[in-house]
Design a protein around this motif. Sequence first.
Motif, short mmCIF file in Angstrom:
data_model
loop_
_atom_site.label_atom_id
_atom_site.label_comp_id
_atom_site.label_asym_id
_atom_site.label_seq_id
_atom_site.Cartn_x
_atom_site.Cartn_y
_atom_site.Cartn_z
N GLY A 114 53.45 65.28 45.10
CA GLY A 114 54.57 65.34 43.83
C GLY A 114 53.78 65.16 42.50
O GLY A 114 52.55 64.63 42.54
N THR A 115 54.64 64.98 41.62
CA THR A 115 54.06 64.38 40.34
C THR A 115 54.55 62.86 40.11
O THR A 115 55.64 62.34 40.72
N PHE A 116 53.74 62.11 39.59
CA PHE A 116 53.68 60.55 39.09
C PHE A 116 53.59 60.46 37.92
O PHE A 116 52.35 61.14 37.51
N GLU A 117 54.17 59.90 37.07
CA GLU A 117 53.87 59.44 35.81
C GLU A 117 53.19 57.99 35.80
O GLU A 117 53.65 57.13 36.38
N ILE A 118 52.11 57.91 35.08
CA ILE A 118 51.27 56.63 35.05
C ILE A 118 51.13 56.31 33.51
O ILE A 118 51.05 56.89 32.63
#
Length: 784
Positions: free
Chosen positions: A741-745
């Motif tokens: 999935g999508t992860f914000e860093i």
Amino acid sequence: MQTIQERASELVRKMTLEEKAAQLSSAWLEINEDGTFSVKETSFSDTRPQQLKESVLGIGIGQITRPYGTQAKNPRSIAKGINEIQRYLVQNTRLGIPAMLHEECLTGAMVVGSTIFPASLNTASTWDIDLMERIGRAIGKELSSLGVHQGLAPVLDVARDARWGRTEETFGEDPYLVGNMGIAYVNGLQGTDCSPIATLKHFLGHSFSEGGRNHAPVHMGERELLNTFALPFEMVVKGANAGSVMPAYHDIDGQPCSSSHHLLSDILRKQWGFKGIVVADYEAPAQLLNDHKVAADLAQAAAMAVQAGMDLELPSGTTFKQGLVQAVNKGYLAIEDLDAAVLRVLHEKFRLGLFENPYIDSEGILLNSKESHSLAVEAATKSLVLLKNDGLLPLHPKGKIAVIGPLANHPKAMYNGYSAPIHLQGSKGSENTIPKNAKTIKSAIEEAAPEATILYEPGCMLYENKIERAVFFPGDVIEDDSKPKAELSTNTSRIEKAVEVALQADTVVLVVGDMVGLFQTGTVGEGSDVSSLTLPGVQQQLLEAILETGKPVVVVLVSGRPYDLQFANEKASSILATWLCGEGGGEAIANVLFAKANPSGKTPLSFPRCAGSLPYAYNHTPKAGGFPRQREYGALFPFGFGLSYTQFSYENCMVDRQEITTQGEVRISATIANTGMVAGDEIVQLYIHDAVASIVRPVKELKGFARISLQPGEKSEVTFVLPSDMLSFVVDGIQRIVEPGTFEIMIGKSCEEIVWRQEIFVTGTVRTLEKDWKFKTPILVKRL
């Protein structure tokens, strides 16, 4: 040659049932130099007759409880008495098994004359792993010189409610920061030979009790328990080979931790592979009978604890020494379960070399060396958190400076609850418990600014009457006694004089906060829980009166919890949070006030806007603030925040790839430059957010941090090597998984001051992690 396991097994086979029970018990003794002793029952007994060794130690004993940390006596004298007790155990008991010794050591050995380092909140505020390990090593050396085999630290509870008195013992509100500090402490304390052993506490969830009340029940599901509160314990068990774990007092959904097979055996031993000993928090087995009411008698209480996975009862061992014999005879407990616990205890005694060397070199005791004191000052200095500064700091070392506040010149103002100055007041013995090199804030300011005129006025007192006796442990407390053991002062008559002094000065240093004392003998500490975050006593009135003078004021908050600082934030020129900075605190505060050191701490706790927003932590879930959002919910000063006398810029923030698999890693880098005029340290913080997950996830999570030192104009490149394992969570109470999935860093100066963010995409299928998953983010720092 026999192995340790073979030697221990052979000894178990020779033991009677009573001797086995004795090895799982302890004795709390007030020891005299000649080896005579009285048994501690309650600190409120003025007379305790000496007891015969035969009646207390005749069939052996597992441990001696806090032989140094129970009396204000010369440790060399106590060591000689301990040797006589060990000599009796070796020469006069049937099997000749020596006893282990344990002591409190959260901020240093709780012994007269030891080095007292800053509280855990302070060391967490440094975000300095190397420093924490050096402190652990110094504490371990002092414990070893005292002949102590087990230290009752570190505390790995994840802070959630600032009303809780034991907040001061924690490393803060983030599980990743707590785990890293815990690994460093244990590695330092235990050293390469795992001696003395550390004790991880309080297992599990102790800091999330109802209303922040000590011992109160904990209400949470298995996912939250394992993802937040268990994570530091798992990290330290696997990352530092900790020798011991201590279960907590409370119950979780009706199950006391001390009798939880699920926690102590299934999770701790089977899932995580813990090999050490599990020791009771003081009187915890008896509480299964007396408080929790899940056992009908001592035998059942003892059986429940041992069946769950507990090995040793502290402090006195009455429940185990008597109850385990009855439990086996009544059929409550299988002899095999008892033998397994005895085997673990004896294995540790053989491994630690007790049988070969049970005696202490009393002349070799080395406490509070110059090097250790310097380390205490370094740690205190690096831990100070500058929360506000409109230019008043650093102070000019000349002119008239008013030093005001009840803690400004108090010799016990900066110590943790488990330190000799706090814990040994009113105990037997006449030794001075204040470290010889310690300075009060006032005296340190006078030394740091010899050309200034220092005007001093306390303004108020926290307590009008001296606390004559410390409260040691839960057994000292009357269950239904709701009256505080010490009444806070309501006397405001000194405030007028403090205002007069402030008006005479060019600047004001106002020192307010906490006086630590356990079980309501102080404003913070174990059992000293509160319902408000207003400054204790009449300090708020003093604060407001001084700030209303219009003079430039730096508020120095000496405390074990964050307080409501909204008025101070509006009116004060500067605010410096010092927590409980130990014997080097006075020097550290003066050094920062007068620019002999640059403040560099970042708070490991959010400062909530008010008590009504509690429990609060930065890594809350999206709906935690309610709907519509509660107006008070949030932080006045956020997690990870702290100012400096210099400035830092963040440039060239980037990821080396935007797509990784569930078994991959991503490198996140940033260039940090000191753009100011003085040298300083910056703490670079890495956060993530799981955009869409199969369970509710926090709005932010810390996954990496680096403390770097930079001269003016200097730059360093910081690279975080983030493995996909660090994006994982426990999904069903058992399995830890990484989901695609999508992860914000995010890279930030605090959890709120995010300077850069970037989405990455994790591809592939859901991956279930093995036991040895990667729970740390490696850091690379390159000077440019």
